[in-house]
Structure formats: C-alpha cells, structure tokens
Design an enzyme around this catalytic site. Structure first.
Site, PDB file in Angstrom:
ATOM      1  N   LYS A  88      51.699  56.213  30.482  1.00  0.00           N
ATOM      2  CA  LYS A  88      51.873  55.621  29.124  1.00  0.00           C
ATOM      3  C   LYS A  88      53.298  55.124  29.493  1.00  0.00           C
ATOM      4  O   LYS A  88      53.744  54.788  29.928  1.00  0.00           O
ATOM      5  CB  LYS A  88      52.831  56.683  28.231  1.00  0.00           C
ATOM      6  CG  LYS A  88      53.541  55.930  26.949  1.00  0.00           C
ATOM      7  CD  LYS A  88      53.811  57.216  25.157  1.00  0.00           C
ATOM      8  CE  LYS A  88      54.634  56.621  25.172  1.00  0.00           C
ATOM      9  NZ  LYS A  88      55.435  57.438  24.056  1.00  0.00           N
TER      10      LYS A  88
ATOM     11  N   ARG B 111      59.075  66.117  17.186  1.00  0.00           N
ATOM     12  CA  ARG B 111      60.488  65.410  16.551  1.00  0.00           C
ATOM     13  C   ARG B 111      60.472  66.413  15.496  1.00  0.00           C
ATOM     14  O   ARG B 111      61.779  65.467  14.876  1.00  0.00           O
ATOM     15  CB  ARG B 111      59.902  64.089  16.429  1.00  0.00           C
ATOM     16  CG  ARG B 111      59.745  63.480  18.265  1.00  0.00           C
ATOM     17  CD  ARG B 111      59.745  61.404  17.317  1.00  0.00           C
ATOM     18  NE  ARG B 111      59.124  61.229  18.772  1.00  0.00           N
ATOM     19  CZ  ARG B 111      58.564  59.532  18.460  1.00  0.00           C
ATOM     20  NH1 ARG B 111      58.613  59.072  17.032  1.00  0.00           N
ATOM     21  NH2 ARG B 111      58.222  60.092  19.509  1.00  0.00           N
TER      22      ARG B 111
ATOM     23  N   GLU C 285      48.208  62.360  18.894  1.00  0.00           N
ATOM     24  CA  GLU C 285      49.437  62.038  19.604  1.00  0.00           C
ATOM     25  C   GLU C 285      50.362  63.163  18.437  1.00  0.00           C
ATOM     26  O   GLU C 285      51.145  62.066  17.637  1.00  0.00           O
ATOM     27  CB  GLU C 285      50.405  61.249  20.636  1.00  0.00           C
ATOM     28  CG  GLU C 285      51.199  61.856  21.247  1.00  0.00           C
ATOM     29  CD  GLU C 285      51.590  60.406  21.637  1.00  0.00           C
ATOM     30  OE1 GLU C 285      51.462  59.554  21.174  1.00  0.00           O
ATOM     31  OE2 GLU C 285      53.214  60.483  21.387  1.00  0.00           O
TER      32      GLU C 285
HETATM   33  C1  3PG Z   1      57.327  56.407  19.379  1.00  0.00           C
HETATM   34  O1  3PG Z   1      57.689  56.802  20.308  1.00  0.00           O
HETATM   35  O2  3PG Z   1      57.643  56.496  18.850  1.00  0.00           O
HETATM   36  C2  3PG Z   1      55.694  55.079  19.163  1.00  0.00           C
HETATM   37  O3  3PG Z   1      56.010  54.754  20.882  1.00  0.00           O
HETATM   38  C3  3PG Z   1      55.780  55.083  18.714  1.00  0.00           C
HETATM   39  O4  3PG Z   1      56.633  53.171  18.346  1.00  0.00           O
HETATM   40  P1  3PG Z   1      55.805  52.470  17.218  1.00  0.00           P
HETATM   41  O5  3PG Z   1      56.444  53.051  15.945  1.00  0.00           O
HETATM   42  O6  3PG Z   1      56.653  50.870  17.362  1.00  0.00           O
HETATM   43  O7  3PG Z   1      54.234  52.556  17.216  1.00  0.00           O
END
Ligand code: 3PG
Length: 217
Positions: A137, A53, A49
């Site tokens: 999710k 961003r 994934e």
């Molecule tokens: C995110 O969107 O950044 C994910 O949920 C990852 O979260 P994490 O950094 O707590 O694994």
C-alpha cells in the site's frame, strides 16, 4: 454479476487484483457492518478493509466474516502484532497496515494472514521486500508524492505492485489505475459517513458499482 470464488486466505496480489478499488471502511456501529458489506458486494466490490479505528471494528469484521460469505473482509490500520492476531481471530482474511514494521510483518507471516504493508519511502519498500512483501500500500498517496512518486519507483522497484491510498477520489483514481505498477487503489469515498448515517445502502451500491467499473492498466 458472477464472481470467481476467493481462497480462504487469498495472496496479497489476489487481494489487490480483485477489483480496482479497496474500500477503506470506518464503522462506529456494529449493526451497520452486514448491510454495508452486502451493499458493497452488490456493487461488485468484495475485498473490504474494515479499519481497526473504532471500538466496534473487530465485531464488524466478525459479523461480516460470519454473515456475508460473498465478501472477503480484511482488517485495516493494523499497527502491531496484537492487532494482527485480534484481526485474524475475528475472521479477517487479509490485513492492511499504514506503515511497515518487522513485528507486523512477522506476525502476519506466522498467522498466515496476507498483508498489504504501507510504505511511503524507498527504504520502507526495501525493508518490506526483504521480508517477502511485494504487494504494497502506498500511503498516504497524495501527500507522499502521488502519481509522480509511483512513476519514479517503477524504475528501481519494477517488481513491486502498489495500492495507493490516501487522497484518492473518483476524480483522480483513473490516473493512478493507468500506471503499470498500480494494481488497485484504496479509498474511503465508497462509504461516506452521511450515507452510513442514513443507512443509504443503495447509494453505497451505486458508488461501489462505479468503482468496480473503473478501467485498469
Ligand atoms: C485512510 O487511512 O483513512 C485511508 O487512507 C483513506 O483515505 P481517504 O479518506 O483519503 O480515502
């Protein structure tokens, strides 16, 4: 390790069932995309994934789609129909969203892009289910109730499988993966920023290998 081929467009359930962990990836440099994808695949993790961003996210998806055929690259942080269209155009084979809107659900449906919609409440689960989505999710998992929340949902939403994401670590992943309504977890720990900065692909392969070996229900 030999792995079964994945259909060009896997179902959301296939995306979640492939490995115990879906890595949530934030890339700031397009040049890192291909070696990172290869490192994760070498550890046994191929559903990737890449979050939308950063300005280079779509270029990263495109590079992985073209150059790492063993990987199945998806787009994360899909928040609009336009995001879904751009992701599909770049070669994303699935999409993950932090929440759920009808617009995103409809766009992914029309694009034939498998979607793992993000949910944090019963109403959001019901809305996603109404639109045909049953592989969801759970985000942000730890902040929104963690494993006890998933246990509570297993009654009324027994037909839903979840990928809890947000606050999952190697330390608590097993607790989630032991739940019957959890197919896999998501997390950013497989791609630490310092390992990316140092281009320490061996470390990432090691982290992926440990994640791939986590036991599931
Ligand atoms: C995110 O969107 O950044 C994910 O949920 C990852 O979260 P994490 O950094 O707590 O694994």
């Amino acid at each position: 390790m030999a792995m079964n081929p994945v259909p060009q467009r896997p179902t959301p359930a296939e995306v979640m069932q492939d490995a115990p962990v879906i890595p949530v990836i934030v890339l700031h440099e397009a040049a890192q995309a291909v070696p990172l994808a290869r490192a994760l695949v070498a550890g046994g993790i191929r559903m990737l994934e890449v979050t939308l961003r950063t300005p280079v996210a779509l270029a990263c998806i495109e590079a992985i789609a073209k150059e790492v055929p063993e990987a199945v690259v998806g787009a994360g942080t899909v928040r609009s129909a336009a995001d879904a269209q751009a992701a599909a155009l770049a070669g994303a084979r699935f999409a993950v969203s932090p929440g759920y809107t009808r617009a995103v659900g409809k766009a992914c449906h029309e694009l034939g892009l498998p979607l793992l919609p993000g949910v944090a409440t019963g109403s959001e689960i019901m809305r996603a289910q109404e639109d045909g989505y049953t592989a969801l999710k759970f985000f942000p998992a730890m902040q929104a109730g963690g494993a006890p929340m998933l246990k509570a949902w297993s009654g009324p939403f027994g037909d839903v499988k979840f990928c809890p994401t947000g606050g999952i670590t190697p330390g608590n992943a097993r607790e989630f993966l032991a739940l019957p309504n959890v197919a896999c977890v998501g997390g950013s720990w497989l791609t630490p920023a310092d390992a990316l900065a140092a281009q320490d692909w061996d470390r990432i392969t090691r982290l992926a290998g440990e994640a791939a070996g986590l036991p599931r229900e």
